[in-house]
Design an enzyme around this catalytic site. Structure first.
Site, PDB file in Angstrom:
ATOM      1  N   HIS A  38       0.852  -1.005  -0.365  1.00  0.00           N
ATOM      2  CA  HIS A  38      -0.199  -0.448   0.000  1.00  0.00           C
ATOM      3  C   HIS A  38       0.514   1.040   0.099  1.00  0.00           C
ATOM      4  O   HIS A  38       0.907   1.691   0.813  1.00  0.00           O
ATOM      5  CB  HIS A  38      -1.020   0.229   1.130  1.00  0.00           C
ATOM      6  CG  HIS A  38      -1.720   0.732   1.641  1.00  0.00           C
ATOM      7  ND1 HIS A  38      -1.859   1.462   2.647  1.00  0.00           N
ATOM      8  CD2 HIS A  38      -2.724   1.473   0.404  1.00  0.00           C
ATOM      9  CE1 HIS A  38      -2.792   2.731   2.366  1.00  0.00           C
ATOM     10  NE2 HIS A  38      -3.657   2.529   1.322  1.00  0.00           N
ATOM     11  N   ARG A  39       0.623   2.474  -1.097  1.00  0.00           N
ATOM     12  CA  ARG A  39       2.274   3.489  -1.458  1.00  0.00           C
ATOM     13  C   ARG A  39       2.884   2.825  -1.012  1.00  0.00           C
ATOM     14  O   ARG A  39       3.929   3.437  -0.677  1.00  0.00           O
ATOM     15  CB  ARG A  39       1.233   4.120  -0.184  1.00  0.00           C
ATOM     16  CG  ARG A  39      -0.334   4.339   0.330  1.00  0.00           C
ATOM     17  CD  ARG A  39      -0.083   5.573   0.459  1.00  0.00           C
ATOM     18  NE  ARG A  39      -1.794   5.765   0.666  1.00  0.00           N
ATOM     19  CZ  ARG A  39      -2.904   5.827   1.775  1.00  0.00           C
ATOM     20  NH1 ARG A  39      -1.982   7.220   2.794  1.00  0.00           N
ATOM     21  NH2 ARG A  39      -4.006   6.473   2.232  1.00  0.00           N
TER      22      ARG A  39
ATOM     23  N   GLU B  89       1.073  -0.533  -4.760  1.00  0.00           N
ATOM     24  CA  GLU B  89      -0.339   0.819  -4.563  1.00  0.00           C
ATOM     25  C   GLU B  89       0.174   1.846  -4.725  1.00  0.00           C
ATOM     26  O   GLU B  89       0.808   1.913  -4.067  1.00  0.00           O
ATOM     27  CB  GLU B  89      -0.878  -0.045  -3.954  1.00  0.00           C
ATOM     28  CG  GLU B  89      -2.717   0.881  -3.831  1.00  0.00           C
ATOM     29  CD  GLU B  89      -2.665   2.528  -2.959  1.00  0.00           C
ATOM     30  OE1 GLU B  89      -3.726   3.571  -3.214  1.00  0.00           O
ATOM     31  OE2 GLU B  89      -2.411   2.586  -2.775  1.00  0.00           O
TER      32      GLU B  89
ATOM     33  N   ASP C  97      -1.322   6.373  -5.547  1.00  0.00           N
ATOM     34  CA  ASP C  97      -1.464   7.662  -5.816  1.00  0.00           C
ATOM     35  C   ASP C  97      -0.864   8.391  -6.916  1.00  0.00           C
ATOM     36  O   ASP C  97       0.047   8.968  -6.762  1.00  0.00           O
ATOM     37  CB  ASP C  97      -1.941   8.088  -4.897  1.00  0.00           C
ATOM     38  CG  ASP C  97      -2.704   6.592  -3.855  1.00  0.00           C
ATOM     39  OD1 ASP C  97      -4.069   6.545  -3.937  1.00  0.00           O
ATOM     40  OD2 ASP C  97      -1.998   6.655  -2.602  1.00  0.00           O
TER      41      ASP C  97
ATOM     42  N   HIS D 268      -0.409  11.126  -1.951  1.00  0.00           N
ATOM     43  CA  HIS D 268      -2.243  10.352  -1.592  1.00  0.00           C
ATOM     44  C   HIS D 268      -2.963  11.485  -1.072  1.00  0.00           C
ATOM     45  O   HIS D 268      -3.546  11.555  -2.105  1.00  0.00           O
ATOM     46  CB  HIS D 268      -2.118   9.508  -0.100  1.00  0.00           C
ATOM     47  CG  HIS D 268      -3.287   9.273   0.137  1.00  0.00           C
ATOM     48  ND1 HIS D 268      -4.157   9.988   0.945  1.00  0.00           N
ATOM     49  CD2 HIS D 268      -4.555   7.770  -0.250  1.00  0.00           C
ATOM     50  CE1 HIS D 268      -5.186   9.334   1.348  1.00  0.00           C
ATOM     51  NE2 HIS D 268      -5.461   8.289   0.062  1.00  0.00           N
TER      52      HIS D 268
ATOM     53  N   GLU E  38      -4.118   4.040  -8.588  1.00  0.00           N
ATOM     54  CA  GLU E  38      -5.501   4.943  -8.010  1.00  0.00           C
ATOM     55  C   GLU E  38      -5.116   5.510  -8.744  1.00  0.00           C
ATOM     56  O   GLU E  38      -4.314   7.093  -8.351  1.00  0.00           O
ATOM     57  CB  GLU E  38      -5.411   4.513  -6.999  1.00  0.00           C
ATOM     58  CG  GLU E  38      -6.609   5.592  -5.828  1.00  0.00           C
ATOM     59  CD  GLU E  38      -6.607   5.274  -4.250  1.00  0.00           C
ATOM     60  OE1 GLU E  38      -7.776   6.328  -4.052  1.00  0.00           O
ATOM     61  OE2 GLU E  38      -6.146   4.331  -3.975  1.00  0.00           O
TER      62      GLU E  38
ATOM     63  N   LYS F 265      -6.395   9.267  -8.202  1.00  0.00           N
ATOM     64  CA  LYS F 265      -7.082  10.170  -6.939  1.00  0.00           C
ATOM     65  C   LYS F 265      -7.640  10.952  -7.383  1.00  0.00           C
ATOM     66  O   LYS F 265      -7.168  12.115  -7.680  1.00  0.00           O
ATOM     67  CB  LYS F 265      -5.326  10.270  -5.929  1.00  0.00           C
ATOM     68  CG  LYS F 265      -5.938  10.819  -4.387  1.00  0.00           C
ATOM     69  CD  LYS F 265      -6.713   9.986  -3.589  1.00  0.00           C
ATOM     70  CE  LYS F 265      -6.531   8.735  -3.481  1.00  0.00           C
ATOM     71  NZ  LYS F 265      -6.787   7.862  -2.197  1.00  0.00           N
TER      72      LYS F 265
ATOM     73  N   ASP G 204       0.369  -2.205   4.263  1.00  0.00           N
ATOM     74  CA  ASP G 204       1.225  -1.289   4.814  1.00  0.00           C
ATOM     75  C   ASP G 204       2.796  -1.654   4.913  1.00  0.00           C
ATOM     76  O   ASP G 204       4.137  -1.575   4.721  1.00  0.00           O
ATOM     77  CB  ASP G 204       1.095  -0.279   6.088  1.00  0.00           C
ATOM     78  CG  ASP G 204       0.407   0.527   5.410  1.00  0.00           C
ATOM     79  OD1 ASP G 204      -0.609   0.851   4.268  1.00  0.00           O
ATOM     80  OD2 ASP G 204      -0.172   1.399   6.343  1.00  0.00           O
TER      81      ASP G 204
END
Length: 276
Positions: free
Chosen positions: A41-42, A68, A70, A83, A142, A144, A267
């Protein structure tokens, strides 16, 4: 059925620690764990500043299946990774992303807020990430707040087509958003790329809503708070896969394995694959 039932692999999951979670872990075999995509995640953002090269490189080292990211757009039209719609939280600057030029954004320190050892980490560009990681790890993109950036769907599509990355099986690309109209546009522009819808709204888990999503999406990606076995079964019955966000405890990962999800966004990639 989903319009791309056999396309794609990868995406997202999550949950808070519950006192009952550990009980689920005992029934999950190593083979079953390996079938679930591990999405950083990020990046490996529990260990390095989110949406930076440091976090993405660490995710690769930890053998995650996907990173992942953003994607937003600078004032002068460049796609960048961050993000929040402002730079305030994750850099030493202030202001809205869309009101700062790429030059201004690239002068910001995007690492020191996390730890002094990350001082000087930059906000990456989308092009930079595609060039650095294609072929090394899957990328869950993603969009955003795409409503702030008219035409961003076409811009993302062009960047992928330029690199011949619009053929998902070879390049492990998935595109998702909370903005359903935005991902519908992406589906038209990139019909071979798997699409994901993000939600934390229980209203989006009705049979009628899920059926609508299945007409254009391949992934239904809810927040951990609305994941149940019944929901997972409903999503699968419509030919979609399911991911959830954001895992921050080993117990959360164990719970989601038990629920039967297809991917976990975390994370901490080592919570999904303890070997790392």
């Amino acid at each position: 059925m989903s319009k791309k039932w056999l396309i794609g692999t990868g995406v997202a999951l999550t949950l808070f620690l519950t006192p009952f979670s550990q009980a689920f872990a005992d029934g999950i075999t190593e083979g079953e764990r390996k079938k679930v995509d591990n999405v950083a995640h990020r990046g490996a953002s529990g260990y390095a500043p989110e949406n930076t090269i440091a976090a993405f490189d660490l995710a690769v080292d930890m053998k995650a299946d996907y990173i992942e990211i953003d994607v937003q757009r600078s004032k002068d039209g460049e796609l960048v990774l961050i993000h929040d719609t402002t730079v305030n939280r994750t850099t030493n600057g202030t202001g809205r992303v869309g009101e700062l030029t790429l030059e201004q954004l690239r002068k910001l320190d995007a690492g020191s807020w996390f730890g002094s050892e990350f001082a000087g980490e930059l906000i990456p560009t989308f092009d930079e990430i595609l060039d650095r990681y294609r072929g090394k790890i899957g990328i869950l993109v993603e969009l955003k707040a795409p409503e702030l950036y008219p035409g961003i769907e076409a811009q993302v599509a062009e960047a992928l087509k330029k690199r011949n990355m619009d053929k998902s099986k070879n390049n492990k690309i998935i595109i998702q958003s909370f903005n359903f109209e935005s991902v519908k546009k992406v589906n038209e522009l990139l019909p071979r790329i798997p699409i994901g819808v993000l939600t934390s709204n229980r209203a989006d888990t009705t049979v009628e809503a899920l059926q609508e999503f299945s007409t254009y999406a391949d992934w239904f990606n809810p927040s951990y708070g609305i994941v149940t076995k019944e929901l997972v079964e409903q999503v699968h019955s419509l030919g979609m896969k399911i991911g959830s966000w954001t895992v921050r405890t080993p117990e959360a990962a164990d719970f989601l394995f038990e629920m039967g999800v297809d991917a976990i966004i975390t994370d901490y990639p080592d919570y999904v694959d303890p070997r790392n």
